[in-house]
Design a protein around this motif. Structure first.
Motif, PDB file in Angstrom:
ATOM      1  N   SER A   9       2.000  12.778  -9.071  1.00  0.00           N
ATOM      2  CA  SER A   9       1.386  14.083  -8.830  1.00  0.00           C
ATOM      3  C   SER A   9       2.427  15.191  -8.884  1.00  0.00           C
ATOM      4  O   SER A   9       2.200  16.249  -9.487  1.00  0.00           O
ATOM      5  CB  SER A   9       0.682  14.070  -7.466  1.00  0.00           C
ATOM      6  N   ASP A  10       3.572  14.955  -8.271  1.00  0.00           N
ATOM      7  CA  ASP A  10       4.650  15.948  -8.304  1.00  0.00           C
ATOM      8  C   ASP A  10       5.141  16.189  -9.732  1.00  0.00           C
ATOM      9  O   ASP A  10       5.425  17.327 -10.114  1.00  0.00           O
ATOM     10  CB  ASP A  10       5.828  15.504  -7.433  1.00  0.00           C
ATOM     11  N   MET A  11       5.228  15.117 -10.527  1.00  0.00           N
ATOM     12  CA  MET A  11       5.665  15.253 -11.922  1.00  0.00           C
ATOM     13  C   MET A  11       4.668  16.086 -12.721  1.00  0.00           C
ATOM     14  O   MET A  11       5.059  16.947 -13.511  1.00  0.00           O
ATOM     15  CB  MET A  11       5.839  13.870 -12.562  1.00  0.00           C
ATOM     16  N   PHE A  12       3.377  15.845 -12.516  1.00  0.00           N
ATOM     17  CA  PHE A  12       2.353  16.622 -13.229  1.00  0.00           C
ATOM     18  C   PHE A  12       2.385  18.089 -12.819  1.00  0.00           C
ATOM     19  O   PHE A  12       2.250  18.983 -13.657  1.00  0.00           O
ATOM     20  CB  PHE A  12       0.959  16.043 -12.987  1.00  0.00           C
ATOM     21  N   GLU A  13       2.562  18.350 -11.528  1.00  0.00           N
ATOM     22  CA  GLU A  13       2.630  19.733 -11.070  1.00  0.00           C
ATOM     23  C   GLU A  13       3.845  20.445 -11.663  1.00  0.00           C
ATOM     24  O   GLU A  13       3.756  21.598 -12.086  1.00  0.00           O
ATOM     25  CB  GLU A  13       2.685  19.781  -9.549  1.00  0.00           C
ATOM     26  N   SER A  14       4.971  19.750 -11.723  1.00  0.00           N
ATOM     27  CA  SER A  14       6.178  20.325 -12.312  1.00  0.00           C
ATOM     28  C   SER A  14       5.969  20.603 -13.800  1.00  0.00           C
ATOM     29  O   SER A  14       6.318  21.678 -14.297  1.00  0.00           O
ATOM     30  CB  SER A  14       7.348  19.367 -12.108  1.00  0.00           C
ATOM     31  N   MET A  33       0.824  -1.195   0.000  1.00  0.00           N
ATOM     32  CA  MET A  33       0.000   0.000   0.000  1.00  0.00           C
ATOM     33  C   MET A  33       0.869   1.261   0.000  1.00  0.00           C
ATOM     34  O   MET A  33       0.572   2.203  -0.686  1.00  0.00           O
ATOM     35  CB  MET A  33      -0.916  -0.056   1.228  1.00  0.00           C
ATOM     36  N   GLN A  34       1.953   1.223   0.764  1.00  0.00           N
ATOM     37  CA  GLN A  34       2.827   2.386   0.849  1.00  0.00           C
ATOM     38  C   GLN A  34       3.453   2.701  -0.511  1.00  0.00           C
ATOM     39  O   GLN A  34       3.581   3.858  -0.884  1.00  0.00           O
ATOM     40  CB  GLN A  34       3.925   2.161   1.894  1.00  0.00           C
ATOM     41  N   GLY A  35       3.819   1.656  -1.263  1.00  0.00           N
ATOM     42  CA  GLY A  35       4.407   1.873  -2.585  1.00  0.00           C
ATOM     43  C   GLY A  35       3.449   2.564  -3.527  1.00  0.00           C
ATOM     44  O   GLY A  35       3.833   3.415  -4.311  1.00  0.00           O
ATOM     45  N   CYS A  36       2.179   2.195  -3.437  1.00  0.00           N
ATOM     46  CA  CYS A  36       1.165   2.797  -4.291  1.00  0.00           C
ATOM     47  C   CYS A  36       1.011   4.279  -3.967  1.00  0.00           C
ATOM     48  O   CYS A  36       0.907   5.108  -4.860  1.00  0.00           O
ATOM     49  CB  CYS A  36      -0.169   2.068  -4.113  1.00  0.00           C
ATOM     50  N   LEU A  37       1.008   4.608  -2.674  1.00  0.00           N
ATOM     51  CA  LEU A  37       0.863   6.006  -2.275  1.00  0.00           C
ATOM     52  C   LEU A  37       2.064   6.832  -2.707  1.00  0.00           C
ATOM     53  O   LEU A  37       1.912   7.962  -3.166  1.00  0.00           O
ATOM     54  CB  LEU A  37       0.660   6.104  -0.756  1.00  0.00           C
ATOM     55  N   SER A  38       3.264   6.277  -2.578  1.00  0.00           N
ATOM     56  CA  SER A  38       4.441   7.037  -2.992  1.00  0.00           C
ATOM     57  C   SER A  38       4.481   7.191  -4.513  1.00  0.00           C
ATOM     58  O   SER A  38       4.916   8.219  -5.024  1.00  0.00           O
ATOM     59  CB  SER A  38       5.720   6.389  -2.474  1.00  0.00           C
ATOM     60  N   ASP A  39       4.013   6.171  -5.260  1.00  0.00           N
ATOM     61  CA  ASP A  39       3.935   6.287  -6.718  1.00  0.00           C
ATOM     62  C   ASP A  39       2.968   7.392  -7.111  1.00  0.00           C
ATOM     63  O   ASP A  39       3.242   8.182  -8.009  1.00  0.00           O
ATOM     64  CB  ASP A  39       3.479   4.970  -7.341  1.00  0.00           C
ATOM     65  N   ARG A  40       1.835   7.445  -6.434  1.00  0.00           N
ATOM     66  CA  ARG A  40       0.854   8.498  -6.735  1.00  0.00           C
ATOM     67  C   ARG A  40       1.423   9.872  -6.411  1.00  0.00           C
ATOM     68  O   ARG A  40       1.215  10.818  -7.162  1.00  0.00           O
ATOM     69  CB  ARG A  40      -0.432   8.280  -5.940  1.00  0.00           C
ATOM     70  N   GLN A  41       2.128   9.991  -5.299  1.00  0.00           N
ATOM     71  CA  GLN A  41       2.703  11.279  -4.918  1.00  0.00           C
ATOM     72  C   GLN A  41       3.757  11.701  -5.932  1.00  0.00           C
ATOM     73  O   GLN A  41       3.814  12.856  -6.336  1.00  0.00           O
ATOM     74  CB  GLN A  41       3.317  11.210  -3.516  1.00  0.00           C
ATOM     75  N   THR A  42       4.599  10.745  -6.361  1.00  0.00           N
ATOM     76  CA  THR A  42       5.621  11.045  -7.362  1.00  0.00           C
ATOM     77  C   THR A  42       4.984  11.487  -8.667  1.00  0.00           C
ATOM     78  O   THR A  42       5.403  12.478  -9.282  1.00  0.00           O
ATOM     79  CB  THR A  42       6.509   9.808  -7.604  1.00  0.00           C
TER      80      THR A  42
END
Length: 64
Positions: free
Chosen positions: A12-17, A1-10
Motif C-alpha cells: 500500500s505504501d509503495m502504491f501511494e508513493s 498473519m502478521q507477515g501478511c499484514l505488513s506485506d499489505r501495508q508495504t
C-alpha cells in the motif's frame, strides 16, 4: 498473519508513493499537442484455422 499484514501495508505504501510521483510528473509535464499525432488506421487480419487431423492418438490403459 502478521507477515501478511505488513506485506499489505508495504505494498500500500509503495502504491501511494508511486501515485504521488506519477501525479507530480503529470502535473509538471508539458502539454501535448494533439495535432502532432496522426489517426490510427486499423488493420484487420483474418486468421485461418488449419484443419485438424482426424486420427486421434490414444495412450494405452495398460500403462496405468
Amino acid at each position: 498473519m502478521q507477515g501478511c499484514l505488513s506485506d499489505r501495508q508495504t505494498l500500500s505504501d509503495m502504491f501511494e508513493s508511486f501515485a504521488g510521483k506519477l501525479r507530480d510528473e503529470l502535473d509538471n509535464a508539458p502539454c501535448v499537442q494533439p495535432s502532432r499525432f496522426t489517426p490510427m488506421t486499423a488493420t484487420l487480419v483474418q486468421n485461418q484455422i488449419a484443419p485438424s487431423d482426424s486420427s486421434v492418438t490414444t495412450r494405452s490403459n495398460s500403462a496405468l
